[in-house]
Structures are given as structure tokens and as C-alpha cells.
Scaffold this active site. Structure first.
Site, mmCIF file in Angstrom:
data_model
loop_
_atom_site.group_PDB
_atom_site.id
_atom_site.type_symbol
_atom_site.label_atom_id
_atom_site.label_comp_id
_atom_site.label_asym_id
_atom_site.label_seq_id
_atom_site.Cartn_x
_atom_site.Cartn_y
_atom_site.Cartn_z
ATOM 1 C CG ASP B 348 -1.856 1.112 1.322
ATOM 2 O OD1 ASP B 348 -2.696 1.208 0.413
ATOM 3 O OD2 ASP B 348 -1.778 1.910 2.271
ATOM 4 C CD GLU B 385 -2.194 2.346 -3.416
ATOM 5 O OE1 GLU B 385 -3.358 2.626 -3.697
ATOM 6 O OE2 GLU B 385 -1.773 2.322 -2.245
#
Lengths: 100, 693
Positions: B348, B385
Site C-alpha cells: 500500500d 501501489e
């Protein structure tokens, strides 16, 4: 309090469990069952009618039975409480333990 | 051999202990009743170990670490006579308190071990915690053995993956899931037959590390809101206890391991969404949970004034390129691969991991390089990401060392716009279908995780049913969530009885899914999209533990045609390796046709430098080049125009003919033979296969 009793007759082994099978007592049961290694145990039945609690350490005793008592040893548990049955199912032990 | 250092040397109030072993960090069972505790702190002046029986407010033992138990910056101790099943532990650290210098020591705070392998305190999801208890997140000790029955990470080649992103609780929490252990790892297990039938071979789980669902919990119109997604880690080594039906028995680890083992038996990999960019301790007003009170200056990026940098948008930023934190992250990922057989990780806001201790982006971030080259992680999937909340956007340029893949946000934006008749995106779509060679020419199409929807944003159905986000239920006056969704409601906002609009929505979902599954690169689906799951227009359901987030399995019956369409396309992708080629090859192959070609209304005639809405693309698959039984031509005719169109098909070798594999406009056309040209209704797509007749 935990207590157990093991009987064996011609490769058919019954382990009667009573009370709380936790990490403080599991090693004793484990040690006793280890004595049957190499003795052609065909079937192990854990009689759980009076078993109140089982978690990590207790599951290890059952897994030990599957791994070490013989490749073809069948494992059964009988008279399990709802809690004990859930523990067996949630952790995947029902893949090799037949609940009767 | 009998160890001669395995006996107590100290005793305090009946508790026996001795100097411990510095490695491994954490709490490790070393014999039936002895546990080794080891923890790092550079700046602490003193440390105490606190031992509790399960759930009790007061410790049964508090043991200060004697000075001789500290080696370097590590405090370690072996304690005897412990029952690991009835044990929780924490630490207290003493040291300087000077926030302006980054020191936050408070000897009254009881802290969670960063290396705790299990955490209690939130065992049953949604059970309101007792906040009068001064120790909220409590370390537990587990045996680190498991009967894997020969299992190991599957190592499915990256280019063969079809990823299915899912939230463990949302997947089966609703009664319509018909599973016994709803919303848990054990519940997910019961859906493995469904996943196999769908055809996906990888599940990517939203965060499953221990987090606090009550963080920032509040009520909105009588509805309790939670930290539902869990992008706020309390502990990186422990599975989220509230996701385990067996957590009250201390068996969350066993339950998760069994889930992984059974998924592997079904040929399905497990990728974890991991959040190393920040922790649940938040900013200066946040709670003491762990890192802040153990070694604040090591674990967090701090401004010169001692404030927390906030590149995560969540209050703090982990100091990922600090050598200690870097090792902590490496240890953690190695643990999940070796002890849980996890197949890969999606990071993330991964761009934060490329920032130095002052927050500046680095060209060769040591953490990312270490992860790329790590021995234990050598076959693990690493997915970034590739952006962060501080404005760093690295899609196409994330430091990769040939190992990292990226969520391709440009793929998502392009396909969304094109499908809703964004002709200007036609030229870009040509690149996206090829695996984005414009972004990854120096890598491969394996670097491109193609997706149209993910947890963050509209579901695929909502993308074609809503123009605007509808996030009022989040209690933020609809300010939260993205305003740039590239969505189109097809003529009415939200649910409608208009049959034409509903039919168009189904087509649009199928059109988008087909483009995704026929693109080179790695497709990622959002769970539930395959049967039109809706969040009722909420594009940021981070706090919704209710029907907004929970999959409604009744829709899998109601929308069977869509589900079947997905299954057909997934099976088709798996059957045709030409779709999964990764080196951007598009020239002629053994068929004497270009391996990937683009066509207009007429074959071989598409001006890819001008906007377009109607086109075709064709793969030529040769049995000489691929492990397939016979040559095949795969043609996808795409009409994103609001008018119907005829498209002429390319001539294929004599003896071969075209057959419809799937048509978003009419399922009845499946398996019919087609000559020369296809007729496409407005906004539809047809997949054909050319084979021997």
C-alpha cells in the site's frame, strides 16, 4: 484439571480425555502416546465426552497422532462438544479427523 | 546435547528467569514452559517485561531487565514456568520525554511487542473494548510449527495470474454467503469451490495484519462506523484476530494457515495487501500502542521540530529506509512467506518506501532493493501501489530491479474512459491492451497489474450505475472518496426499473471485463464484480461493516449471465497463452500474421493516432510458438460507440472459420459461426475465435 486414559487392543487405541487439555498438561499426554509409536496402531479414537477445552497444545496432540502413529492410522473423535467441534473445523483438523 | 545455559539464574516473586537470547526478536517458545523474550530499543534507558494471564487487567509478573540482560540495543530474557496458552505480555520502557526532539518515552505505558506473533484484545470483531484496561493490544505467544502436509508457496508464473482482490470479512459476512463461519478465514475456506469454478488462481486479501476496527470508530445516523478495511496496522506479525472464528481459542494463526493450505490445494495463491507506510499510532494526538513508546526516533519519519511527517495521509510515516525498520520489514515478510506460505505482497502506498529519512524520494531505495533481492522472498510476488499521499506518483517508474510489478492506474483510467465512449482514449488503449509497453518497455508486461476496479472506488456495477459518489453514510458530508471516477450511470442515477438502462449496464460491465481479461499484463478483478455486486454508489466504503460492503451472494443467482461471462473469459485467458506473453512481441510469428494486430471497421486499417471508438484487435496463436493443440486466431471486436456498427473480420488461412466465444450484446450468439463480418449493437463487444472448421 485434566486426566486421560489410554487403552489399546490389537491396534485399536482409545484415548479418553477429561477436563482441559491445555499447554500445561498436553506434554504428558503426548509423552504417553509416544510410547505407542511403531506399534502398528490402525485406529485412534479420542473420546471427548468429558473434554471441556482444547486449543493449540491439544490440537498438536491430535496432529501428532496422525503424523507419528502410522501413515494409515485413522483418527476419530467421539462425543465432542460444540466448542471442540468448532475448533476442529476452524483449524482444518476435520480434514483428517472424523467426528463420530 | 544438553544446553548448559538453559536454567534460571534469577527469581522474582516466584518467577524464574535468566538472560535471554538476542535473536530472534519477539517471544519464542524454547521448551515446554520456557519462553525467550527479545526486543530492540536504541534510546531506552530501562525496560520491563509484564506478564498477564489471558484477559486480566493486572499482570501476574513485572520483571525489570537487569542491565546484564541488555546486549547492544537489545533487551532479552528467558522466563520459566509459563503456559503459553494462558499468557499475554507487554513491555514498559523508560527514557527521555522530549517530543520536540522525537523522544516519547513514558514508563507508565504498556506496549505491544512489534514482533508479537499473535495479538489479543480485539478477538471478536466488533466487540466493544474495555477502555478502562490500560493494556489494549496484548502480545501472545504461539508455537511456530505447523503441519503443512508438503505445501509450499505455489510459484505460479506471474504472467499466468488472474488476481481476485477481496476483503476477508466482506466476502462471506452476509447471510447470503451460506457459510458456517461468516466473515472469517474459515468462512473464506468454504467458498474455495466457488473460486475454483470462477477460475481465478490468486486471491489478494485486503489487510489481514492485526488492526483495530475501533480506531476512529463513530456513529452516523445510528450506524456504527469502523476502521473496516484495516489500512492501519497495529502489529505486522499477527493475523487480524477478528477475522478468525477461532480467535477466542487463540487459534487465529492455525486458522489462517489452514486457509492458505487449502487455497493452495485448489491451485490458488494468496497475496497480502501490506501497509508499511504508517501505523495505527497516528499523529502527536494518537495513542501509545507500540513503536512510539519503544523507539519513536527509529520507527517514524520526524520533522526537525519532532512532528510526524504525514506522507501517508494517516498521521505518521514509517521510517522505512532506516536500517532497523528495514530489517523489521524484511523479517516480517520473510516470516509470512516461510511460516504462512504467503505467495506475494501488494504494498500500500509503496512510494513512501522509496523516501529517505527526510522524506525525499531516493533513486535506489535500500528497502526496495533489499526486498527485490532477498533470498527468502526470491520467488514472492512484489506489487507496488506506486504512489503516495505526499504527491509522489511512480507508475511506470517505480524502482523495480526487474522484480516489482505495479498497480497500473493508467490502465484503469484509460479503460474506464474508453468504455464510456471516450474516443480520445482509443490511441492510449492500444498501448494498454499490449501490456503498456509505453510504461514498461525496459521491463515486461508482468510489471503491469491491469485493473479497472479495486476496493478503493466504485465497484464495476457502480461504475456503470452512478455518475457521482454517494458517501453520505460515511458521515463526512460526502466529502471523502474520489470525485474523479470516470463513471457513467447509463442514463439514470442508481437503481432503476428501466430495462434498456439495465441491459446497457450489463453490456458495459461485460465490455470492461472482456477488455481486462484479453489484455496483456496481469488482470486483477474486484470480488463481487462478476455478479454485479453494488455498494450503492459508495466509492469509499472504508468504514462500512454492513450491506454496503458485504457481498450479496443472491446476486450471483440473479446475474448469472454476467457471472457466466466472467467464467468464459477467465477460462479463455487460461486456455490461450498468447494473451499472456510478456515481452511486448507483436511482429509476425509462425502463423505468418502479426502476433497482435489492431484493426478498424475494415481489417488492417486503424489509425491509432486519432480518436476512435470502434475497432478490433487480433492475436495470432501458433502451435509452433505456444503449447496449444492447434493454431488459432483470437479477434475481439469492440464498439464503444452509441451507434451500431458492422466490422469486417480479417481473412484467416483457408480451412479456418470464425466462431463467437462471447458477445456482450446477446449471450445466445455464443458458439455461432460468423462469416466475414460482425454486427455490433451500440456499446458492445464480441470475442471470436478463428480455428479449423
Amino acid at each position: 484439571m485434566f486426566d486421560f486414559n489410554i487403552t489399546e487392543n490389537n491396534g485399536d487405541m482409545t484415548v479418553k480425555l477429561k477436563g482441559r487439555l491445555d499447554a500445561t498438561v498436553a506434554p504428558q499426554l503426548h509423552a504417553k502416546m509416544s510410547e505407542f509409536q511403531g506399534k502398528s496402531i490402525k485406529k485412534v479414537t479420542f473420546d471427548a465426552g468429558e473434554l471441556e477445552y482444547i486449543a493449540s497444545a491439544g490440537l498438536r496432540v491430535i496432529i501428532f497422532a496422525k503424523q507419528k502413529l502410522g501413515a494409515d492410522t485413522e483418527i476419530f473423535m467421539k462425543d465432542v462438544s460444540e466448542d471442540v467441534q468448532s475448533v476442529i473445523e476452524m483449524t482444518g483438523c476435520d480434514n483428517f479427523v472424523t467426528i463420530i | 546435547m544438553i544446553r548448559i545455559d538453559d536454567c534460571p539464574t534469577h527469581e522474582l516473586n516466584g518467577i524464574k528467569y535468566r538472560c535471554g537470547r538476542v535473536r530472534p526478536f519477539g517471544a519464542s517458545i524454547i521448551s515446554n514452559d520456557a519462553i525467550n523474550f527479545s526486543i530492540f530499543s536504541k534510546d531506552a534507558e530501562a525496560c520491563e517485561l509484564l506478564l498477564y494471564h489471558n484477559g486480566e487487567a493486572e499482570p501476574f509478573a513485572v520483571i525489570p531487565f537487569p542491565e546484564e540482560f541488555r546486549i547492544g540495543n537489545v533487551f532479552s530474557m528467558i522466563v520459566y514456568g509459563l503456559d503459553y496458552e494462558n499468557l499475554e505480555y507487554g513491555y514498559r520502557f523508560d527514557g527521555k520525554y522530549a517530543p520536540q526532539e522525537g523522544y516519547w518515552f513514558d514508563k507508565t505505558k504498556i506496549l505491544l511487542d512489534p514482533y508479537a506473533k499473535l495479538v489479543s484484545g480485539r478477538d471478536t470483531w466488533g466487540e466493544v473494548p474495555d477502555y478502562s484496561n490500560t493494556f489494549q493490544h496484548r502480545g501472545r505467544v504461539i508455537p511456530e510449527d505447523y503441519d503443512w502436509e508438503g505445501d509450499k508457496p505455489l510459484e505460479i508464473p506471474m504472467n499466468d495470474l488472474i488476481i481476485y482482490e477481496m476483503h476477508v470479512r466482506s466476502f462471506t459476512r452476509d447471510a447470503s454467503s451460506n457459510v458456517k463461519y461468516k466473515g472469517t478465514f474459515a468462512g473464506l475456506l468454504e467458498k474455495i469451490p466457488y473460486l475454483k469454478e470462477l477460475g481465478v488462481n490468486c486471491v489478494e486479501l485486503l489487510p489481514i495484519f492485526e488492526f483495530d476496527e475501533f480506531e476512529n470508530s463513530r456513529e452516523n445516523n445510528g450506524e456504527r462506523l469502523y476502521n473496516y478495511w484495516g489500512y492501519s496496522t497495529v502489529n505486522f506479525y499477527a493475523p487480524k484476530a477478528g477475522y478468525a472464528a477461532s480467535a477466542p481459542f487463540g487459534l487465529a494463526a492455525e486458522e489462517l494457515k489452514n486457509m492458505v493450505k487449502q487455497l493452495h490445494k485448489a491451485g490458488i495463491e494468496v497475496i497480502l495487501d501490506v501497509v508499511f507506510n504508517h501505523t495505527a499510532e497516528g499523529n502527536e494526538q494518537g495513542p501509545y500502542i507500540s513503536y512510539r513508546g519503544i523507539d519513536n526516533r527509529t520507527y517514524y519519519l520526524l520533522t526537525p521540530e519532532g512532528y510526524y511527517y504525514n506522507f501517508s495521509g494517516c498521521g505518521n510515516t514509517m521510517n522505512c529506509n532506516n536500517a532497523v525498520v528495514r530489517n523489521c520489514i524484511l523479517d516480517c515478510l520473510r516470516y509470512w512467506v516461510s511460516d504462512y506460505h504467503i505467495d506475494g505482497f501488494r504494498f500500500d502506498l509503496a512510494s513512501i518506501l522509496s523516501r529517505d529519512e527526510n522524506g525525499a524520494p531516493m533513486t535506489s531505495p535500500p528497502l526496495l532493493e533489499a526486498l527485490a533481492h532477498d533470498a527468502v522472498l526470491g520467488k514472492s510476488k512484489l506489487i507496488a501501489e506506486a504512489w503516495d499521499a505526499g504527491g509522489l506518483y511512480q507508475v511506470g517508474s517505480f524502482p523495480a530491479w526487474g522484480r516489482w510489478a505495479e498497480w497500473n492506474g493508467k490502465y484503469r483510467d484509460c479503460v474506464r474512459k474508453f468504455v464510456k465512449s471516450g474516443a480520445e482514449c482509443g490511441p492510449e488503449l492500444v498501448y494498454r491492451l499490449q501490456g503498456s509497453p509505453d510504461l514498461y518497455s525496459n521491463r515486461s508486461a508482468e510489471a503491469s497489474i491491469n485493473f479497472i476496479t479495486c476496493h478503493d472506488g466504485f465497484t464495476l456495477y457502480d461504475l456503470v450505475a452512478y455518475n457521482e459518489k454517494h458517501n453520505l453514510a460515511n458521515g463526512e458530508d460526502n466529502r471523502d472518496g474520489s470525485n474523479d471516477n470516470d463513471s457513467w450511470n447509463c442514463g439514470a442515477e442508481g437503481e432503476t426499473d428501466d430495462a434498456e438502462i439495465n441491459a446497457l449496464r450489463r453490456r458495459q460491465v461485460k465490455n470492461a471485463a472482456a477488455l481486462l481479461l484479453l489484455s496483456r499484463g496481469i488482470p486483477m478483478l474486484l470480488s463481487g464484480d462478476e455478479f454485479l455486486n453494488t455498494q450503492s454508489g459508495n466509492n469509499n466504503a472504508y468504514c462500512q461493516d454492513n450491506l454496503i460492503s458485504w457481498l450479496d451472494w443472491k446476486k450471483s443467482e440473479e446475474n448469472k449471465d454476467v457471472l457466466e461471462f466472467f467464467k468464459t473469459l477467465i477460462a479463455f485467458r487460461k486456455a490461450h497463452p498468447v494473451l499472456r506473453r510478456t515481452d511486448f512481441y507483436a511482429d509476425k510469428n509462425s502463423t505468418d500474421y502479426p502476433e497482435l494486430s489492431f484493426h478498424g471497421i475494415n481489417p488492417w486499417a486503424l489509425n491509432t493516432s486519432e480518436p476512435f471508438l470502434t475497432f478490433g484487435f487480433m492475436y495470432a496463436e501458433s502451435q509452433k510458438d505456444y503449447p496449444v493443440a492447434e493454431d488459432a486466431f483470437i479477434y475481439c471486436a469492440v464498439n464503444a460507440h452509441w451507434e451500431e456498427h458492422d466490422i469486417k473480420l480479417p481473412v484467416i488461412p483457408e480451412g479456418m472459420g470464425w466462431e463467437v466465444v462471447a458477445y456482450s450484446g446477446d449471450d445466445a450468439l455464443q458458439h455461432t459461426r460468423i462469416e466475414n463480418q460482425v454486427h455490433l449493437m451500440p456499446r458492445s463487444l464480441m470475442l471470436l475465435i478463428g480455428k479449423k472448421i
